[in-house]
Design an enzyme around this catalytic site. Structure first.
Site, PDB file in Angstrom:
ATOM      1  CG  ASP A   8      -1.875   1.143   1.266  1.00  0.00           C
ATOM      2  OD1 ASP A   8      -2.351   1.559   0.181  1.00  0.00           O
ATOM      3  OD2 ASP A   8      -2.138   1.662   2.366  1.00  0.00           O
ATOM      4  CG  ASP A  10      -2.337   7.543   0.216  1.00  0.00           C
ATOM      5  OD1 ASP A  10      -1.283   7.960  -0.273  1.00  0.00           O
ATOM      6  OD2 ASP A  10      -3.457   7.809  -0.242  1.00  0.00           O
ATOM      7  CE  LYS A 179      -5.194  -0.857  -1.551  1.00  0.00           C
ATOM      8  NZ  LYS A 179      -4.016  -0.329  -0.847  1.00  0.00           N
ATOM      9  CG  ASP A 204      -2.360   2.480   6.193  1.00  0.00           C
ATOM     10  OD1 ASP A 204      -2.614   2.056   5.041  1.00  0.00           O
ATOM     11  OD2 ASP A 204      -2.816   3.548   6.636  1.00  0.00           O
TER      12      ASP A 204
END
Length: 277
Positions: A8, A10, A179, A204
């Site tokens: 990922d 961000d 996702k 995250d």
């Protein structure tokens, strides 16, 4: 054993325009060791080239082949479902470019699909047009259903928040390819030439990165540098294989194991069970 990573962006590599310490070193190690990897993002605003430029400004030097966006996944899905179709789009350059690249025309009258992605120019006039088109039979597509996105100043409304207006007004539920959809995550794995057992998802967010990884049988690593706190884990029926503060800590664990294992140190497991189980 061959192994690779879906990562990922961000909250893992950066927040807003600020690099998360250690992320650049982790990526340099992947490149130096020729470990396959791809960045997965639910941000549909930017093209692959835009993302490469943004990462480059932060000191992460990668190529377009390392980027896979939900806009790309959405456009490929629509091209497979209805080749040469049309779409009314609420979104920005990354989504528009992906649709055009996959043979779609962007229209404002009787589209096959209404496609909604992130955008800072979102307005009620667009929502009204989208609502009418969905009522007339256009299929509602969301690039992702993230309710918000992390930034260096907090959070901002995500695509899920935007598309919910159209869902509520029409009573139609959007279909999302981003996702944690297996459509996007499996496509990225296949593009890297990895099997399920050879793949680790690093993210995250429990509801997208980790959930998608768990459902597909990937190894999963949760970093706490983004939107999830350790105390949040007790709320979920599933858990990641490894929890670390950031990519810097994960890199250290891999270096201690000489990069032989994707999920380090069984010593972490009792803590995981205590926190997440």
């Amino acid at each position: 054993m061959k192994h690779g990573y879906l990562i990922d962006m961000d909250g893992v590599l950066y927040r807003g325009s600020k690099l998360i310490p250690g992320a650049d070193h982790f990526v340099k190690q992947l490149l130096a060791r020729d470990i396959p990897f791809m960045f997965l993002t639910n941000n549909s605003q930017r093209t692959r080239r835009d993302m490469v430029a943004k990462l480059g400004r932060m000191g992460i030097q990668v190529e377009e082949k390392h980027i896979f966006t939900c806009a790309m996944a959405t456009a490929r899905f629509l091209a497979h479902q209805k080749p040469g179709g049309t779409a009314f789009v609420i979104g920005e350059g990354g989504l528009l470019a992906a649709l055009h690249r996959n043979g779609y025309a962007v229209v404002d009258h009787k589209p096959d699909y209404v496609v909604i992605g992130e955008g800072r120019t979102f307005n009620l006039e667009q929502v009204e047009a989208a609502v009418n088109m969905v009522q007339e039979g256009a299929k509602l597509i969301a690039t992702n259903m993230d309710p918000n996105c992390p930034t260096q100043n907090g959070i901002r409304p995500g695509c899920g928040a935007m598309v919910s207006m159209v869902e509520k007004a029409t009573g139609v539920e959007a279909f999302s390819v981003g996702k944690p959809s297996p459509i996007m995550m499996r496509a990225a794995r296949k593009e890297l030439g990895l099997t399920t057992a050879e793949t680790t998802m690093i993210g995250d967010t429990m509801e997208t990165d980790i959930l998608g990884g768990v459902q597909l049988g990937f190894n999963t690593v949760l970093v706490l540098s983004g939107g999830t706190k350790k105390e949040d884990l007790q709320e979920y029926a599933y858990r990641p294989d490894v929890i670390v503060d950031s990519l810097a800590e994960y890199t250290q664990l891999l270096e201690e194991s000489e990069w032989h294992t994707p999920c380090p140190s069984p010593g972490l497991l009792p803590e995981l069970v205590a926190v997440a189980g």
